[in-house]
Design a protein around this motif. Sequence first.
Motif, PDB file in Angstrom:
ATOM      1  N   GLY A 125       0.783  -1.240   0.000  1.00 18.18           N
ATOM      2  CA  GLY A 125       0.000   0.000   0.000  1.00 18.18           C
ATOM      3  C   GLY A 125       0.808   1.280   0.000  1.00 18.18           C
ATOM      4  N   VAL A 126       2.125   1.169  -0.220  1.00 18.82           N
ATOM      5  CA  VAL A 126       2.969   2.364  -0.265  1.00 18.82           C
ATOM      6  C   VAL A 126       2.815   3.028  -1.632  1.00 18.82           C
ATOM      7  N   VAL A 127       2.473   4.332  -1.638  1.00 20.90           N
ATOM      8  CA  VAL A 127       2.203   5.062  -2.875  1.00 20.90           C
ATOM      9  C   VAL A 127       3.420   5.886  -3.296  1.00 20.90           C
ATOM     10  N   THR A 128       3.789   5.764  -4.563  1.00 22.84           N
ATOM     11  CA  THR A 128       4.849   6.589  -5.159  1.00 22.84           C
ATOM     12  C   THR A 128       4.237   7.307  -6.364  1.00 22.84           C
ATOM     13  N   ARG A 129       4.066   8.622  -6.261  1.00 28.29           N
ATOM     14  CA  ARG A 129       3.418   9.373  -7.340  1.00 28.29           C
ATOM     15  C   ARG A 129       4.319   9.449  -8.574  1.00 28.29           C
ATOM     16  N   PRO A 130       3.755   9.391  -9.782  1.00 27.20           N
ATOM     17  CA  PRO A 130       4.554   9.592 -10.997  1.00 27.20           C
ATOM     18  C   PRO A 130       5.250  10.944 -10.955  1.00 27.20           C
ATOM     19  N   ALA A 131       6.379  11.038 -11.628  1.00 24.46           N
ATOM     20  CA  ALA A 131       7.166  12.270 -11.624  1.00 24.46           C
ATOM     21  C   ALA A 131       6.412  13.406 -12.317  1.00 24.46           C
ATOM     22  N   GLU A 132       6.829  14.638 -11.989  1.00 25.60           N
ATOM     23  CA  GLU A 132       6.260  15.818 -12.646  1.00 25.60           C
ATOM     24  C   GLU A 132       6.399  15.690 -14.165  1.00 25.60           C
ATOM     25  N   GLY A 133       5.327  15.979 -14.880  1.00 23.33           N
ATOM     26  CA  GLY A 133       5.353  15.886 -16.332  1.00 23.33           C
ATOM     27  C   GLY A 133       4.898  14.551 -16.870  1.00 23.33           C
ATOM     28  N   GLN A 134       4.846  13.537 -15.999  1.00 19.39           N
ATOM     29  CA  GLN A 134       4.368  12.219 -16.398  1.00 19.39           C
ATOM     30  C   GLN A 134       2.837  12.154 -16.237  1.00 19.39           C
ATOM     31  N   PRO A 135       2.171  11.264 -16.971  1.00 19.60           N
ATOM     32  CA  PRO A 135       0.714  11.159 -16.823  1.00 19.60           C
ATOM     33  C   PRO A 135       0.330  10.535 -15.487  1.00 19.60           C
ATOM     34  N   ASP A 136      -0.904  10.807 -15.069  1.00 18.63           N
ATOM     35  CA  ASP A 136      -1.419  10.154 -13.871  1.00 18.63           C
ATOM     36  C   ASP A 136      -1.428   8.636 -14.097  1.00 18.63           C
ATOM     37  N   ALA A 137      -1.297   7.861 -13.024  1.00 18.25           N
ATOM     38  CA  ALA A 137      -1.247   6.396 -13.143  1.00 18.25           C
ATOM     39  C   ALA A 137      -2.533   5.764 -12.606  1.00 18.25           C
ATOM     40  N   THR A 138      -3.010   4.765 -13.322  1.00 14.88           N
ATOM     41  CA  THR A 138      -4.165   3.983 -12.870  1.00 14.88           C
ATOM     42  C   THR A 138      -3.672   2.627 -12.381  1.00 14.88           C
ATOM     43  N   VAL A 139      -4.004   2.292 -11.151  1.00 11.64           N
ATOM     44  CA  VAL A 139      -3.533   1.055 -10.532  1.00 11.64           C
ATOM     45  C   VAL A 139      -4.732   0.291  -9.974  1.00 11.64           C
ATOM     46  N   THR A 140      -4.759  -1.013 -10.235  1.00 17.47           N
ATOM     47  CA  THR A 140      -5.802  -1.871  -9.661  1.00 17.47           C
ATOM     48  C   THR A 140      -5.224  -2.649  -8.485  1.00 17.47           C
ATOM     49  N   MET A 141      -5.809  -2.458  -7.328  1.00 19.70           N
ATOM     50  CA  MET A 141      -5.429  -3.207  -6.135  1.00 19.70           C
ATOM     51  C   MET A 141      -6.468  -4.313  -5.927  1.00 19.70           C
ATOM     52  N   SER A 142      -5.992  -5.541  -5.942  1.00 16.23           N
ATOM     53  CA  SER A 142      -6.885  -6.690  -5.768  1.00 16.23           C
ATOM     54  C   SER A 142      -6.661  -7.319  -4.398  1.00 16.23           C
ATOM     55  N   TYR A 143      -7.722  -7.789  -3.801  1.00 17.41           N
ATOM     56  CA  TYR A 143      -7.574  -8.436  -2.496  1.00 17.41           C
ATOM     57  C   TYR A 143      -8.308  -9.782  -2.479  1.00 17.41           C
ATOM     58  N   VAL A 144      -7.747 -10.659  -1.685  1.00 15.40           N
ATOM     59  CA  VAL A 144      -8.338 -11.982  -1.463  1.00 15.40           C
ATOM     60  C   VAL A 144      -8.434 -12.191   0.046  1.00 15.40           C
ATOM     61  N   ILE A 145      -9.624 -12.566   0.490  1.00 15.13           N
ATOM     62  CA  ILE A 145      -9.834 -12.839   1.916  1.00 15.13           C
ATOM     63  C   ILE A 145      -9.793 -14.350   2.125  1.00 15.13           C
ATOM     64  N   THR A 146      -8.967 -14.761   3.064  1.00 16.62           N
ATOM     65  CA  THR A 146      -8.827 -16.185   3.369  1.00 16.62           C
ATOM     66  C   THR A 146      -9.238 -16.443   4.808  1.00 16.62           C
ATOM     67  N   VAL A 147     -10.145 -17.424   4.992  1.00 13.56           N
ATOM     68  CA  VAL A 147     -10.569 -17.854   6.330  1.00 13.56           C
ATOM     69  C   VAL A 147     -10.411 -19.369   6.386  1.00 13.56           C
ATOM     70  N   GLY A 148      -9.440 -19.797   7.156  1.00  7.90           N
ATOM     71  CA  GLY A 148      -9.148 -21.224   7.214  1.00  7.90           C
ATOM     72  C   GLY A 148      -8.680 -21.702   5.853  1.00  7.90           C
ATOM     73  N   ALA A 149      -9.381 -22.688   5.312  1.00  9.30           N
ATOM     74  CA  ALA A 149      -8.994 -23.222   4.007  1.00  9.30           C
ATOM     75  C   ALA A 149      -9.771 -22.579   2.871  1.00  9.30           C
ATOM     76  N   GLU A 150     -10.662 -21.639   3.224  1.00  4.07           N
ATOM     77  CA  GLU A 150     -11.512 -21.014   2.214  1.00  4.07           C
ATOM     78  C   GLU A 150     -10.997 -19.628   1.836  1.00  4.07           C
ATOM     79  N   SER A 151     -11.004 -19.342   0.566  1.00  4.90           N
ATOM     80  CA  SER A 151     -10.586 -18.017   0.066  1.00  4.90           C
ATOM     81  C   SER A 151     -11.626 -17.477  -0.897  1.00  4.90           C
ATOM     82  N   THR A 152     -11.799 -16.161  -0.873  1.00  2.00           N
ATOM     83  CA  THR A 152     -12.727 -15.526  -1.802  1.00  2.00           C
ATOM     84  C   THR A 152     -12.077 -15.362  -3.170  1.00  2.00           C
TER      85      THR A 152
END
Length: 226
Positions: free
Chosen positions: A16-43
């Motif tokens: 979750g550490v964010v590093t902004r693109p440098a000045e003059g560079q375009p904005d960045a689109t990032v997809t953060m995916s998560y998986v929840i695991t409980v015991g042997a089961e995962s979403t």
Amino acid sequence: SVAWSSSNEAVISNAGVVTRPAEGQPDATVTMSYVITVGAESTTAVGIEFTVKAQEPVVVPQNQVVVSTLLPSVTSVSQLTSGGSSGTAYTDATLSTFFTSASNKFASVTGASKVYPNEDTQAMKLGTGSAVGTFTVNMASGFAATKISVVFHAYKMNATVLTIAGGTETTATQSIAAPSATDYTTGSSTVELTSASGLSSFTIATTSAGYRAFIYSITVDYIAVV
């Protein structure tokens, strides 16, 4: 437990550490995916899209200095009531001292020609009946002019044209029609040159012989440069 995964760790890491693109560079689109695991089961992985803005340029506060060309005995333009003689021409050295005494943002004046202290109006007179008047103001190291404004008036019953030039900017030009014989206090005009990137020097000049101008003040907006 929750496990995160980034589509671009250079911008947002898995932690979750964010590093902004440098000045003059375009904005960045990032997809953060998560998986929840409980015991042997995962979403199934769920993605959340984030837009990370590029770094913005650091804006240096703009400053301004006003160089009054009126001699100490004159406190306002309303006191300029006649046209008269010109006195001894200013040299580069004299004008350099004049500008550097006004502000340490100026380094020197070069190329001075037909520039005079006018004895009657107590103002700077530029040009003569037979020659153009001109001088170049050089900014001190570390500073650049972003706007130059010159307030001026025509000489006696003559029209005049004054210019400011610098770098690759389009030369700024302003004309004044011939005033009446005794009018030296109203009808003044302003010529202004702007530069987004800043100028290391600029030149103020009349455009042809016969065009003479009384210069009342020179206002310079400046920025600090590396």
